[in-house]
Design a protein around this motif. Structure first.
Motif, mmCIF file in Angstrom:
data_model
loop_
_atom_site.group_PDB
_atom_site.id
_atom_site.type_symbol
_atom_site.label_atom_id
_atom_site.label_comp_id
_atom_site.label_asym_id
_atom_site.label_seq_id
_atom_site.Cartn_x
_atom_site.Cartn_y
_atom_site.Cartn_z
ATOM 1 N N PRO A 88 3.260 2.801 -6.587
ATOM 2 C CA PRO A 88 2.207 1.735 -7.798
ATOM 3 C C PRO A 88 2.234 0.010 -7.540
ATOM 4 C CG PRO A 88 5.113 2.114 -7.782
ATOM 5 C CD PRO A 88 4.273 3.221 -7.029
ATOM 6 N N LEU A 89 3.036 -0.182 -6.388
ATOM 7 C CA LEU A 89 2.759 -2.060 -5.997
ATOM 8 C C LEU A 89 0.970 -1.970 -5.386
ATOM 9 C CD1 LEU A 89 5.574 -2.074 -3.986
ATOM 10 C CD2 LEU A 89 4.719 -3.321 -6.465
ATOM 11 N N MET A 90 0.186 -0.713 -5.364
ATOM 12 C CA MET A 90 -0.835 -0.881 -4.197
ATOM 13 C C MET A 90 -1.954 -1.024 -5.731
ATOM 14 S SD MET A 90 -3.169 -0.567 -2.429
ATOM 15 C CE MET A 90 -4.657 -0.071 -1.241
ATOM 16 N N HIS A 91 -1.581 -0.173 -7.158
ATOM 17 C CA HIS A 91 -2.377 -0.559 -8.500
ATOM 18 C C HIS A 91 -2.251 -1.828 -8.782
ATOM 19 C CE1 HIS A 91 -4.207 3.783 -8.859
ATOM 20 N NE2 HIS A 91 -2.967 3.780 -8.090
ATOM 21 N N ARG A 92 -0.856 -2.323 -9.109
ATOM 22 C CA ARG A 92 -1.044 -3.589 -9.107
ATOM 23 C C ARG A 92 -1.556 -4.414 -8.342
ATOM 24 N NH1 ARG A 92 5.832 -3.556 -9.591
ATOM 25 N NH2 ARG A 92 5.813 -2.224 -11.774
ATOM 26 N N ALA A 93 -1.586 -4.265 -6.816
ATOM 27 C CA ALA A 93 -2.650 -5.171 -6.220
ATOM 28 C C ALA A 93 -3.858 -5.200 -6.515
ATOM 29 C CB ALA A 93 -1.994 -4.756 -4.757
ATOM 30 N N LEU A 94 -4.661 -4.039 -7.049
ATOM 31 C CA LEU A 94 -6.005 -3.689 -6.616
ATOM 32 C C LEU A 94 -6.096 -4.009 -8.463
ATOM 33 C CD1 LEU A 94 -6.132 0.496 -5.736
ATOM 34 C CD2 LEU A 94 -7.280 -2.115 -4.533
ATOM 35 N N GLY A 95 -5.048 -3.908 -9.464
ATOM 36 C CA GLY A 95 -5.634 -4.415 -10.827
ATOM 37 C C GLY A 95 -5.235 -3.601 -11.721
ATOM 38 N N THR A 96 -5.059 -2.263 -11.539
ATOM 39 C CA THR A 96 -5.281 -0.651 -12.060
ATOM 40 C C THR A 96 -3.925 -0.154 -12.375
ATOM 41 O OG1 THR A 96 -5.314 0.897 -9.739
ATOM 42 C CG2 THR A 96 -7.286 -0.451 -10.620
ATOM 43 N N ALA A 97 -2.859 -0.568 -12.434
ATOM 44 C CA ALA A 97 -2.089 -0.104 -12.850
ATOM 45 C C ALA A 97 -1.769 0.330 -14.625
ATOM 46 C CB ALA A 97 -0.689 -1.497 -12.782
ATOM 47 N N GLU A 98 -2.644 -0.226 -14.879
ATOM 48 C CA GLU A 98 -3.071 0.103 -16.363
ATOM 49 C C GLU A 98 -3.638 1.300 -16.909
ATOM 50 O OE1 GLU A 98 -4.014 -1.057 -21.483
ATOM 51 O OE2 GLU A 98 -4.101 -2.903 -18.805
ATOM 52 N N GLY A 131 -6.073 12.500 -11.515
ATOM 53 C CA GLY A 131 -6.106 10.763 -12.017
ATOM 54 C C GLY A 131 -4.788 10.377 -12.204
ATOM 55 N N GLY A 132 -4.703 8.644 -12.610
ATOM 56 C CA GLY A 132 -3.464 8.301 -12.445
ATOM 57 C C GLY A 132 -3.013 7.371 -11.711
ATOM 58 N N LEU A 133 -1.509 7.064 -11.581
ATOM 59 C CA LEU A 133 -1.049 6.419 -10.639
ATOM 60 C C LEU A 133 -0.942 6.230 -9.101
ATOM 61 C CD1 LEU A 133 0.890 3.923 -12.977
ATOM 62 C CD2 LEU A 133 -1.401 3.192 -12.060
ATOM 63 N N ALA A 193 0.685 -1.447 0.121
ATOM 64 C CA ALA A 193 -0.200 0.097 0.347
ATOM 65 C C ALA A 193 0.743 0.698 0.417
ATOM 66 C CB ALA A 193 -1.022 -0.035 1.324
ATOM 67 N N GLU A 194 2.538 1.196 -0.461
ATOM 68 C CA GLU A 194 3.120 2.925 0.200
ATOM 69 C C GLU A 194 3.328 3.505 -1.378
ATOM 70 O OE1 GLU A 194 3.332 2.219 3.155
ATOM 71 O OE2 GLU A 194 2.632 0.798 3.506
ATOM 72 N N HIS A 195 3.670 4.564 -0.342
ATOM 73 C CA HIS A 195 3.478 5.649 -1.337
ATOM 74 C C HIS A 195 5.254 5.162 -1.743
ATOM 75 C CE1 HIS A 195 4.505 10.019 -2.322
ATOM 76 N NE2 HIS A 195 3.173 9.872 -2.630
ATOM 77 N N ASN A 196 5.753 5.787 -3.129
ATOM 78 C CA ASN A 196 6.806 6.064 -2.981
ATOM 79 C C ASN A 196 7.700 6.497 -2.334
ATOM 80 O OD1 ASN A 196 6.940 4.535 -6.060
ATOM 81 N ND2 ASN A 196 6.112 6.322 -6.962
ATOM 82 N N SER A 197 7.128 8.005 -1.783
ATOM 83 C CA SER A 197 8.274 7.909 -0.998
ATOM 84 C C SER A 197 8.951 7.239 -0.128
ATOM 85 C CB SER A 197 7.053 9.643 0.201
ATOM 86 O OG SER A 197 6.338 8.966 0.822
ATOM 87 N N VAL A 198 7.841 5.937 0.599
ATOM 88 C CA VAL A 198 8.296 5.264 1.219
ATOM 89 C C VAL A 198 9.203 3.647 -0.039
ATOM 90 C CG1 VAL A 198 8.282 3.048 2.383
ATOM 91 C CG2 VAL A 198 6.888 5.450 2.957
ATOM 92 N N VAL A 223 4.889 1.702 7.764
ATOM 93 C CA VAL A 223 4.018 1.082 6.629
ATOM 94 C C VAL A 223 3.133 2.418 6.488
ATOM 95 C CG1 VAL A 223 2.662 1.001 9.402
ATOM 96 C CG2 VAL A 223 1.681 0.443 7.371
ATOM 97 N N THR A 224 1.908 3.057 5.774
ATOM 98 C CA THR A 224 1.636 3.792 5.725
ATOM 99 C C THR A 224 0.579 4.165 6.484
ATOM 100 O OG1 THR A 224 0.013 5.041 4.052
ATOM 101 C CG2 THR A 224 0.253 2.961 3.932
ATOM 102 N N LEU A 225 -0.340 5.167 7.348
ATOM 103 C CA LEU A 225 -1.440 5.158 8.389
ATOM 104 C C LEU A 225 -2.823 5.107 7.007
ATOM 105 C CD1 LEU A 225 -0.491 7.093 10.811
ATOM 106 C CD2 LEU A 225 -0.391 4.983 10.716
ATOM 107 N N ALA A 226 -2.574 5.378 5.981
ATOM 108 C CA ALA A 226 -3.785 5.379 5.602
ATOM 109 C C ALA A 226 -3.400 5.983 4.097
ATOM 110 C CB ALA A 226 -4.803 6.803 5.464
ATOM 111 N N SER A 227 -3.730 4.360 3.241
ATOM 112 C CA SER A 227 -3.721 4.357 1.760
ATOM 113 C C SER A 227 -4.079 6.150 1.043
ATOM 114 C CB SER A 227 -3.903 3.587 0.752
ATOM 115 O OG SER A 227 -4.066 3.402 -0.265
#
Length: 381
Positions: free
Chosen positions: A340-350, A334-336, A100-105, A149-153
């Motif tokens: 990136p890993l959160m979007h892959r897990a959600l199936g929304t990376a494209e 809009g966008g990612l 769920a992490e942001h790129n800052s992590v 860990v992020t406290l909120a995605s």
């Protein structure tokens, strides 16, 4: 414009915040604590008040361990690189993080892993696409130094169950938290919740101006310095001072940012509980409305962070967001979303997701206008 992009930066500030920042620029332009004249000393006292207030607000052990930064990304880099660099070359610490992490992590951790400064495990989300305390705990090893860990995605608003994470991981493991989306929206207490590092942006839920952020440290976390430069103390020392906050603060602080953050925290002391309920109800209204539109899929559940993410079966997220801006004067993203890993897990990376993010300054009428616009875009695409 209807501003629904508060997860990126707060679109409206309390009047006290605006007044403090303007006054700092117009009439108090000096370097706080770097000189001995009256103005510098007075400004340093105001910065100290900001540290004291943040320490109290978040249950930190002391105001000395409140490190002022320019944003949450800088705060997280100080914590993560500082942790890795506090170990000898012979001892490579293991760190656990989540999808769920942001790129800052993620980017600091990936960089540290590439440079063989740490070993890294990324814990998967559960079947509901939520942060899983069980998966985090299962990833912990004997050499694990910290969980980050992020406290909120920032994508969906799903939150970490800190109490459960802290209960399931060994007491010796440091808990480093990305509070960019959570701070200012929900109560947090470092001592009571076992948080060892709390990083946050000042310009989102904390209502400060851009260029404000902070890192709060527990008594047992002593990261190595990440920034090197002037501190106004121990100027003959070729290394950074060994005391806080100077140990981790190199260079001139932003005084306008500090006083805006102080006023934002004061405002939240009076209003946060009421705001959280209002914002959760408003976000629930938005998510419910989105879920009723044919062809739109909502990825968020009601949350106190104001985040509502969704996709359209007719249009890529960036184009949907652009139409909202161009045709309806509504600001979303809009966008990612730098996750990136959160979007892959959600199936929304494209195609990414459209993220509408509210604050307590938004209204039910604005939500209704947004939903009407979303319906029209969806119907005529």
């Amino acid at each position: 414009m209807i501003y629904f992009d508060n997860a990126a930066t707060g679109g409206k500030k309390p009047p006290s915040v605006v007044s403090a920042a303007c006054a700092a620029i117009r009439g108090a332009c000096a370097n706080p604590g770097r000189s001995g004249h009256k103005l510098s000393v007075a400004l340093a006292s105001n910065v100290l008040n900001c540290r004291r207030l943040l320490s109290d607000f978040f249950g930190a052990p002391s105001f000395e361990r409140v490190i002022l930064t320019k944003n949450c990304t800088e705060a997280l880099n100080i914590a993560l690189f500082g942790l890795a660099n506090s170990f000898s070359d012979e001892h490579i610490p293991h760190i656990v993080t989540t999808e769920a992490e942001h790129n800052s992590v993620l980017r600091p951790l990936f960089a540290l892993e590439r440079n063989k400064k740490i070993s890294l495990t990324v814990a998967k989300l559960n079947d509901r696409k939520e942060i899983s305390p069980e998966n985090i705990a299962a990833a912990v090893r004997e050499d694990t130094a910290a969980v980050a860990v992020t406290l909120a995605s920032n994508v969906t608003g799903t939150a970490a169950d800190l109490a459960k994470i802290r209960k399931l991981i060994p007491e010796r493991v440091l808990l480093i938290c990305d509070g960019a989306q959570a701070c200012g929206h929900v109560p947090l207490h470092m001592k009571n919740q076992g948080i060892d590092a709390l990083a946050a942006a000042g310009h989102k839920g904390m209502h400060g101006i851009q260029g404000s952020g902070f890192l709060l440290l527990s008594d047992r976390f002593d990261p190595a310095p990440f920034l090197y430069g002037g501190t106004g103390s121990e100027s003959m020392n070729p290394d950074m001072p060994d005391f806080y906050p100077d140990r981790l603060e190199g260079g001139t602080l932003s005084y306008p940012a500090a006083v805006s953050l102080f006023e934002g925290a004061l405002y939240l002391k009076r209003t946060m509980d009421e705001n959280a309920k209002y914002l959760k109800d408003l976000t629930a209204k938005l998510i419910s409305g989105l879920s009723s539109i044919e062809g739109i899929t909502a990825y968020s559940r009601p949350n106190p962070y104001g985040i509502a993410a969704f996709s359209s079966d007719k249009m890529q997220s960036e184009f949907f967001a652009q139409e909202l801006s161009d045709d309806y004067d509504i600001a979303v993203r809009g966008g990612l979303h730098c996750a990136p890993l959160m979007h892959r897990a959600l199936g929304t990376a494209e195609g990414g997701l459209v993220r509408a993010s509210l604050s307590e300054f938004n209204t039910p009428h604005e939500v209704e206008k947004f939903l009407d616009a979303a319906k029209k875009i969806q119907a005529f695409s």
